[in-house]
Design an enzyme around this catalytic site. Sequence first.
Site, PDB file in Angstrom:
ATOM      1  N   LYS A 196     -69.205 -77.562  79.402  1.00 58.48           N
ATOM      2  CA  LYS A 196     -69.146 -78.854  78.700  1.00 58.48           C
ATOM      3  C   LYS A 196     -67.704 -79.251  78.391  1.00 58.48           C
ATOM      4  O   LYS A 196     -67.299 -80.373  78.623  1.00 58.48           O
ATOM      5  CB  LYS A 196     -69.947 -78.786  77.379  1.00 58.48           C
ATOM      6  CG  LYS A 196     -71.406 -78.435  77.549  1.00 58.48           C
ATOM      7  CD  LYS A 196     -72.172 -78.549  76.248  1.00 58.48           C
ATOM      8  CE  LYS A 196     -71.757 -77.526  75.202  1.00 58.48           C
ATOM      9  NZ  LYS A 196     -72.202 -76.152  75.467  1.00 58.48           N
ATOM     10  N   ARG A 271     -76.694 -79.823  67.704  1.00 63.77           N
ATOM     11  CA  ARG A 271     -77.213 -78.528  68.139  1.00 63.77           C
ATOM     12  C   ARG A 271     -78.538 -78.218  67.464  1.00 63.77           C
ATOM     13  O   ARG A 271     -79.145 -77.185  67.751  1.00 63.77           O
ATOM     14  CB  ARG A 271     -76.211 -77.448  67.777  1.00 63.77           C
ATOM     15  CG  ARG A 271     -75.399 -76.907  68.956  1.00 63.77           C
ATOM     16  CD  ARG A 271     -74.443 -75.896  68.388  1.00 63.77           C
ATOM     17  NE  ARG A 271     -73.866 -74.968  69.299  1.00 63.77           N
ATOM     18  CZ  ARG A 271     -72.640 -75.062  69.799  1.00 63.77           C
ATOM     19  NH1 ARG A 271     -71.904 -76.119  69.559  1.00 63.77           N
ATOM     20  NH2 ARG A 271     -72.152 -74.097  70.544  1.00 63.77           N
ATOM     21  N   ARG A 310     -64.161 -65.891  80.464  1.00 64.86           N
ATOM     22  CA  ARG A 310     -63.380 -66.777  79.599  1.00 64.86           C
ATOM     23  C   ARG A 310     -62.795 -65.994  78.422  1.00 64.86           C
ATOM     24  O   ARG A 310     -61.675 -66.242  77.991  1.00 64.86           O
ATOM     25  CB  ARG A 310     -64.281 -67.913  79.080  1.00 64.86           C
ATOM     26  CG  ARG A 310     -63.537 -68.935  78.228  1.00 64.86           C
ATOM     27  CD  ARG A 310     -64.384 -70.152  77.961  1.00 64.86           C
ATOM     28  NE  ARG A 310     -65.331 -69.962  76.871  1.00 64.86           N
ATOM     29  CZ  ARG A 310     -66.231 -70.868  76.474  1.00 64.86           C
ATOM     30  NH1 ARG A 310     -66.335 -72.023  77.117  1.00 64.86           N
ATOM     31  NH2 ARG A 310     -67.041 -70.630  75.466  1.00 64.86           N
ATOM     32  N   ARG A 316     -61.198 -66.254  72.137  1.00 61.92           N
ATOM     33  CA  ARG A 316     -62.333 -66.530  71.254  1.00 61.92           C
ATOM     34  C   ARG A 316     -63.101 -65.252  70.969  1.00 61.92           C
ATOM     35  O   ARG A 316     -63.599 -64.609  71.896  1.00 61.92           O
ATOM     36  CB  ARG A 316     -63.261 -67.572  71.893  1.00 61.92           C
ATOM     37  CG  ARG A 316     -62.722 -68.971  71.794  1.00 61.92           C
ATOM     38  CD  ARG A 316     -63.650 -69.959  72.443  1.00 61.92           C
ATOM     39  NE  ARG A 316     -65.015 -69.923  71.914  1.00 61.92           N
ATOM     40  CZ  ARG A 316     -65.918 -70.870  72.152  1.00 61.92           C
ATOM     41  NH1 ARG A 316     -65.597 -71.917  72.903  1.00 61.92           N
ATOM     42  NH2 ARG A 316     -67.134 -70.772  71.642  1.00 61.92           N
ATOM     43  N   ARG A 328     -75.638 -66.027  70.628  1.00 54.50           N
ATOM     44  CA  ARG A 328     -75.432 -67.472  70.797  1.00 54.50           C
ATOM     45  C   ARG A 328     -76.522 -68.075  71.679  1.00 54.50           C
ATOM     46  O   ARG A 328     -76.975 -69.188  71.439  1.00 54.50           O
ATOM     47  CB  ARG A 328     -74.036 -67.758  71.364  1.00 54.50           C
ATOM     48  CG  ARG A 328     -72.957 -67.662  70.273  1.00 54.50           C
ATOM     49  CD  ARG A 328     -71.595 -67.394  70.852  1.00 54.50           C
ATOM     50  NE  ARG A 328     -71.104 -68.500  71.656  1.00 54.50           N
ATOM     51  CZ  ARG A 328     -70.129 -68.365  72.562  1.00 54.50           C
ATOM     52  NH1 ARG A 328     -69.579 -67.193  72.779  1.00 54.50           N
ATOM     53  NH2 ARG A 328     -69.716 -69.419  73.241  1.00 54.50           N
TER      54      ARG A 328
HETATM   55  P1  AMP Z   1     -68.730 -74.036  70.906  1.00 56.04           P
HETATM   56  O1  AMP Z   1     -67.245 -74.111  71.087  1.00 56.04           O
HETATM   57  O2  AMP Z   1     -69.375 -75.385  71.053  1.00 56.04           O
HETATM   58  O3  AMP Z   1     -69.370 -72.993  71.771  1.00 56.04           O
HETATM   59  O4  AMP Z   1     -69.005 -73.628  69.389  1.00 56.04           O
HETATM   60  C1  AMP Z   1     -68.591 -72.354  68.894  1.00 56.04           C
HETATM   61  C2  AMP Z   1     -69.296 -72.042  67.598  1.00 56.04           C
HETATM   62  O5  AMP Z   1     -69.008 -73.056  66.621  1.00 56.04           O
HETATM   63  C3  AMP Z   1     -70.814 -72.014  67.681  1.00 56.04           C
HETATM   64  O6  AMP Z   1     -71.309 -70.771  68.151  1.00 56.04           O
HETATM   65  C4  AMP Z   1     -71.188 -72.265  66.222  1.00 56.04           C
HETATM   66  O7  AMP Z   1     -70.992 -71.124  65.443  1.00 56.04           O
HETATM   67  C5  AMP Z   1     -70.145 -73.295  65.784  1.00 56.04           C
HETATM   68  N1  AMP Z   1     -70.636 -74.681  66.065  1.00 56.04           N
HETATM   69  C6  AMP Z   1     -70.117 -75.590  66.931  1.00 56.04           C
HETATM   70  N2  AMP Z   1     -70.812 -76.733  66.934  1.00 56.04           N
HETATM   71  C7  AMP Z   1     -71.810 -76.544  66.041  1.00 56.04           C
HETATM   72  C8  AMP Z   1     -72.898 -77.360  65.618  1.00 56.04           C
HETATM   73  N3  AMP Z   1     -73.107 -78.594  66.110  1.00 56.04           N
HETATM   74  N4  AMP Z   1     -73.741 -76.857  64.682  1.00 56.04           N
HETATM   75  C9  AMP Z   1     -73.552 -75.609  64.186  1.00 56.04           C
HETATM   76  N5  AMP Z   1     -72.570 -74.796  64.565  1.00 56.04           N
HETATM   77  C10 AMP Z   1     -71.704 -75.243  65.489  1.00 56.04           C
END
Ligand code: AMP
Length: 372
Positions: A196, A271, A310, A316, A328
């Site tokens: 994404k 989400r 990654r 990360r 996740r």
């Molecule tokens: P991402 O970079 O989108 O994979 O997000 C990394 C982490 O950020 C996720 O595993 C969640 O812990 C938190 N996070 C990001 N977006 C959301 C969301 N919309 N709702 C809840 N937690 C989020």
Amino acid sequence: MEIVKLKDLYFKKYISEKEIAQAVKKMAYQIKQDLPKDEVPIFIGILNGCFMFVGDFIREYNGDCEVSFVKLASYEGTETTSKVKKLIGVNEDLTNRTIVILEDVIDTGNTLQEIYEIFKHQPIKALKIATLFFKPDVYKKELHIDYIGKNIEDKFIVGYGLDYDEYGRNLASIYQLTPAPKMKNIVLFGPPGAGKGTQAEVLKEKYDLMHISTGDVFRFNIKNETELGKLAKTYIDRGDLVPDEVTIDMLKAEVEKHTEAKGFIFDGFPRTISQAEALDKFLAEKGERINGMVALEVPQDLLVQRLLERGKTSGRSDDQDESKIRNRFEEYETKTAPLKDYYEKQNNYYGVDGVGSIDEITERLSEVFDKL
Ligand code: AMP
């Protein structure tokens, strides 16, 4: 669904299912109360728009009754025309009966007047008029209306049986005509590692949109040790979702920072269902909507590989440990995947094959973006 598109026009939610149900129930109760105890009235619905109203009304009417329908069409598009075009009458013997006309909406009253003319020459006992919605600002007739469910503004409405060129009758709530949204807002969807972020970087340039990644915003806050960052860190480190209230407020604040934006690519948001509902509501207050959810579909094995890869360079914490990655995915399957249904129900879900080169996938996504 707060703003819907029907053919070429947009409509925003105006009266909820619950409010409609309350108004219908109240009308049925009042009419029953006002009629003599053993009276068996004939309810006559004015087709087509009244069919849902009559169905619900009859279920709420606690007494013996008959039901019939007449059909008169006085609408062409959204403009009320003064010419009535069609009539299908009732065949019942109305002698000495109490008639209650059930209308879905009365605006100018032209249709109603036509109906009234038909019945007033019959040897009936009484004639009452009931309408679920009434537009007091445009009603031009002398005719008294006995029961009104709800007064409404003089704006074109659809839903709950009412249509715009036959569209929108199946909507459960009432929607009101609203100007066309100006933005293109897209939810870029997919499990962790679907690509994404990578695609959003390309597409935001191509379509001149703002890219908001909630994950990036959280990581920025963690790096800068803000209060929000401290709060989010524990969740993110475990691979859990950050609580909805925190995430929704943060998302709104990010959108508000870019009032001049032509639209947004939302990446990693919503989400959860409650985030999706909050987003719909928030955008509708601005007269905007989600044009579509575009989902990158990638098999899970490939995703784990991609994420571990990654993790070697991204720094990360949640990309480096397979158990966190699995967590996740679990969060994704239980809380996020149901969003597909949410957008599918709105006829707003677009799945795209997320396996291939970056360019190939951009190409596939662009085909969808162009349509939205
Ligand atoms: P991402 O970079 O989108 O994979 O997000 C990394 C982490 O950020 C996720 O595993 C969640 O812990 C938190 N996070 C990001 N977006 C959301 C969301 N919309 N709702 C809840 N937690 C989020």
